[in-house]
Design an enzyme around this catalytic site. Structure first.
Site, PDB file in Angstrom:
ATOM      1  N   SER A 146      -8.395  21.606  11.395  1.00  0.00           N
ATOM      2  CA  SER A 146      -9.217  20.920  12.446  1.00  0.00           C
ATOM      3  C   SER A 146     -10.254  19.890  11.633  1.00  0.00           C
ATOM      4  O   SER A 146     -10.310  19.632  10.559  1.00  0.00           O
ATOM      5  CB  SER A 146     -10.263  21.809  13.203  1.00  0.00           C
ATOM      6  OG  SER A 146     -11.129  22.092  12.411  1.00  0.00           O
ATOM      7  N   GLY A 147     -10.941  18.950  12.817  1.00  0.00           N
ATOM      8  CA  GLY A 147     -11.741  18.006  12.321  1.00  0.00           C
ATOM      9  C   GLY A 147     -13.169  18.401  12.103  1.00  0.00           C
ATOM     10  O   GLY A 147     -14.187  17.628  12.106  1.00  0.00           O
ATOM     11  N   ASP A 148     -13.264  19.663  12.545  1.00  0.00           N
ATOM     12  CA  ASP A 148     -14.636  20.198  12.521  1.00  0.00           C
ATOM     13  C   ASP A 148     -14.518  21.519  11.989  1.00  0.00           C
ATOM     14  O   ASP A 148     -13.491  22.201  11.344  1.00  0.00           O
ATOM     15  CB  ASP A 148     -15.239  20.113  13.829  1.00  0.00           C
ATOM     16  CG  ASP A 148     -16.874  19.989  13.594  1.00  0.00           C
ATOM     17  OD1 ASP A 148     -17.511  20.761  13.098  1.00  0.00           O
ATOM     18  OD2 ASP A 148     -17.618  19.178  14.223  1.00  0.00           O
ATOM     19  N   ASP A 149     -15.440  22.685  12.189  1.00  0.00           N
ATOM     20  CA  ASP A 149     -15.574  24.121  11.707  1.00  0.00           C
ATOM     21  C   ASP A 149     -14.374  24.685  12.409  1.00  0.00           C
ATOM     22  O   ASP A 149     -13.884  24.663  13.579  1.00  0.00           O
ATOM     23  CB  ASP A 149     -16.627  24.670  12.255  1.00  0.00           C
ATOM     24  CG  ASP A 149     -18.038  24.031  11.745  1.00  0.00           C
ATOM     25  OD1 ASP A 149     -18.153  23.591  10.630  1.00  0.00           O
ATOM     26  OD2 ASP A 149     -18.985  23.855  12.518  1.00  0.00           O
TER      27      ASP A 149
END
Length: 494
Positions: free
Chosen positions: A262-265
Site C-alpha cells: 500500500s501507499g500508507d500504513d
C-alpha cells in the site's frame, strides 16, 4: 512524513518473491473451504461465520458483467429483495464470473456477498453513483476535506451477521482518478473507501483481492466481533492514503493471513480524532493481528493512531513479515489527542529493509480543526516488543514522547537489528520516554537501558490467555445453485 528512496529493481524483486509466498499461503488456507464444482452450476463450499438458507445470483436481478454496464441498481435490488429472509435463515448474493461495474451499494443483516474467483467488481468513476454522507461523529469532519464524505463502495450500518467473502474474487476501486483529484485539491468531499461497516456486530471480510482503493481499503468502525482474513490488498506504493485495514473504535477484532502492499500504513488502528474522538469515547480494544505480510516503503507495518482519541488497548500482534517498509509498529499521537495507547504486545516479527524498526511520535500534529484542547495529553504506556529480527535498517529506534508527558512502560526484549551500510551514526534517538530492555542489539538508548543481558523483562511477556474473538467459530457452508424461482430466489441446500 519523510520519504525513503527505494531502488525500483530491488522492490520489484522483493515484491515478486513475497507475492508468490503469500499466494501459496492463501491457496493452502483456502483448500478446505474452497471445494468447487467445475460445472456451470457453480456448486462450492466456503467458510463463514453463518451459513444461509436462501441465495440468488446477481444475474437474476439484471446484472450484466461486461465491464461497461452499470450494475448499481442490480446490486441494490438484489440485496433489498434478499433482505426479506433475514429472519428465515438469511441469504447470500452470488456474483458470478464477469466484470461488474458498480457504484456504492448497502448491505443487509444475516447476509453474505460472495464473489466467484473470476468475478471482478469495478468501482464506478462516475461521482453521481456515490452518495455523500455525514462525517463520522468521532472525526467531526472528512479526512480529506471539511464536511461530508463519499459513501464507501460496499457499505453497511447497524447490521448483524454480515459476510463479504469469495474464492479470491477481486474488487478494483479504480482509484487513479480519485488520487489525481486529491493531489490537485479538486475534491469537494472525502474520498470513498472500498469496504466500510459501521455500528455492526458479527462481521466477516475474507478471501478477496482488493485493488486500487480511492483511499482506505477496509474500515470496520463502531463494531464488534469482526474477522478480517485472507485478504490480498494491492495499491501503488505512491498512492495517497491507501491504508490496508483500519479497525476503528472496534471491540473484539481478528486480522490474520493478509498480504498488503500500500501507499500508507498496512494496518492502522484508530479510535477518533481530537475533541470529537474524546467526546465519542469508543476505544479500539481486544485486537489480534497475526500472519501479516506488509510492503509499504513510506509508512508503517502497523500504526497505532494517529486518530486514537477514544483510546487503544489490548492489541496483540504476532508472526509478521515487513519488507521494504518505513517502520515496524509505529505509535502516532500529539498534544490535543487525549486518549491512550496501552497494553500493546508484539512478538515474532521479521523486518527487512526498513528506515526505522521502532518509531513513536508524540508530535504528529494534523488536527481536525483549531478547537482541539491543548491540555488533552495522550497516555502511552505498557508497550511491549519481543522476539524480533531486522536487517538492512537505517535506524534502530526513533522514540519521541511529549515533554511533560513521557511515554512509559516501554519494554523491548530479544531483538536483533542489523544496520545498513548507510545507517545513522547514532542508532537510537530517545526523548521523553521511559522503559527497560534486555538482549537488544545494537545497545538501546539510556532511557531503555534496563536489566542486564539474559534477563527477560517481565513486561515483555505476551499474554497467554486468548481473546473472545478467537472463540468465534467458522463453519463450512455449501452453495448449490439448481434453479431460479419466480421471485429470483434460489433455495440453499446446506
Amino acid at each position: 512524513m519523510e520519504k525513503m528512496p527505494t531502488p525500483l529493481a530491488s522492490f520489484q524483486a522483493i515484491h515478486h518473491v513475497i507475492f508468490v509466498l503469500a499466494a501459496a499461503i492463501l491457496l493452502k488456507s483456502n483448500v478446505v473451504c474452497g471445494r468447487h464444482s467445475h460445472h456451470q452450476r457453480h456448486d462450492f463450499d466456503y467458510c463463514a461465520i453463518s451459513c444461509r438458507g436462501h441465495s440468488a445470483s446477481l444475474t437474476d436481478f439484471g446484472g450484466v458483467g461486461d465491464g461497461t454496464t452499470s450494475n448499481t441498481k442490480a446490486f441494490q435490488t438484489a440485496i433489498d429483495n434478499l433482505s426479506q429472509f433475514e429472519s428465515e435463515g438469511g441469504s447470500m448474493l452470488f456474483v458470478p464470473p464477469g466484470k461488474w461495474l458498480t457504484g456504492s451499494f448497502n448491505l443487509t443483516s444475516h447476509f453474505t456477498l460472495y464473489l466467484h474467483k473470476d468475478a471482478l467488481l469495478l468501482a464506478s468513476q462516475d461521482e453521481s453513483e456515490w452518495a455523500v454522507i455525514d462525517p463520522l461523529p468521532s472525526y467531526g469532519r472528512g479526512r480529506d476535506t471539511q464536511g461530508g464524505r463519499y459513501i464507501s463502495l460496499i457499505f453497511g450500518t447497524n447490521l448483524t451477521d454480515v459476510v463479504i467473502t469469495g474464492d479470491n474474487g477481486t474488487i478494483d476501486g479504480q482509484g487513479d482518478t480519485w488520487w489525481t483529484k486529491f493531489r490537485k485539491g479538486q475534491l469537494q468531499y472525502t474520498r470513498p473507501y472500498l469496504i466500510e461497516i459501521m455500528y455492526s456486530e458479527n462481521v466477516q471480510i475474507s478471501n478477496l483481492t482488493l485493488l486500487n482503493s480511492p483511499s482506505w481499503n477496509v474500515h470496520p468502525i463502531y463494531s464488534s466481533n469482526v474477522i478480517v482474513q485472507g485478504l490480498t490488498i494491492l495499491a501503488p506504493v505512491t498512492s495517497p492514503n491507501t491504508d490496508g485495514i483500519n479497525p476503528d473504535s472496534c471491540t473484539n477484532t481478528r486480522i490474520e493471513d493478509c498480504y498488503i502492499v500500500s501507499g500508507d500504513d498496512c494496518i492502522a488502528v484508530k479510535s477518533g480524532w481530537d475533541q470529537y474522538g474524546i467526546a465519542f469515547g469508543m476505544p479500539t480494544k481486544q485486537l489480534v493481528i497475526r500472519r501479516l505480510t506488509c510492503i509499504s516503503p513510506f509508512s508503517a507495518m502497523i500504526a497505532l493512531g494517529s486518530e486514537m482519541s477514544g483510546g487503544i488497548q489490548d492489541v496483540r500482534a504476532e508472526d509478521i513479515l515487513a519488507i521494504n517498509t518505513e517502520s515496524g509498529v509505529r505509535i502516532k499521537t500529539a498534544v490535543g489527542r487525549g486518549g491512550y495507547v496501552k497494553d500493546i504486545y508484539v512478538r515474532r516479527v521479521t523486518m527487512k529493509t526498513m528506515k526505522w524498526a521502532f518509531w513513536m511520535t508524540g508530535n504528529y500534529g494534523s488536527h481536525a480543526d483549531n478547537d482541539y484542547d491543548p491540555n488533552a495529553l495522550p497516555v502511552i504506556q505498557n508497550i511491549n516488543y519481543r522476539d524480533m529480527i531486522a536487517e538492512n535498517v537505517t535506524m534502530a529506534g526513533r522514540l519521541e514522547g511529549i515533554p511533560g508527558d513521557p511515554f512509559t512502560g516501554i519494554c523491548i526484549s530479544n531483538v536483533t537489528i542489523e544496520l545498513s551500510k548507510s545507517a545513522k551514526k547514532v542508532p537510537w534517538n530517545c526523548t521523553d520516554i521511559e522503559g527497560i530492555s534486555s538482549d537488544v542489539s545494537p545497545m538501546p538508548c539510556n532511557q531503555l537501558a534496563g536489566p542486564s543481558s539474559g534477563y527477560v523483562a517481565e513486561g515483555c511477556e505476551f499474554p497467554t490467555e486468548s481473546l473472545p474473538i478467537d472463540n468465534l467459530e467458522i463453519q463450512t457452508c455449501s452453495y448449490r445453485r439448481k434453479y431460479s424461482l419466480g421471485n429470483h430466489v434460489v433455495k440453499q441446500h446446506l
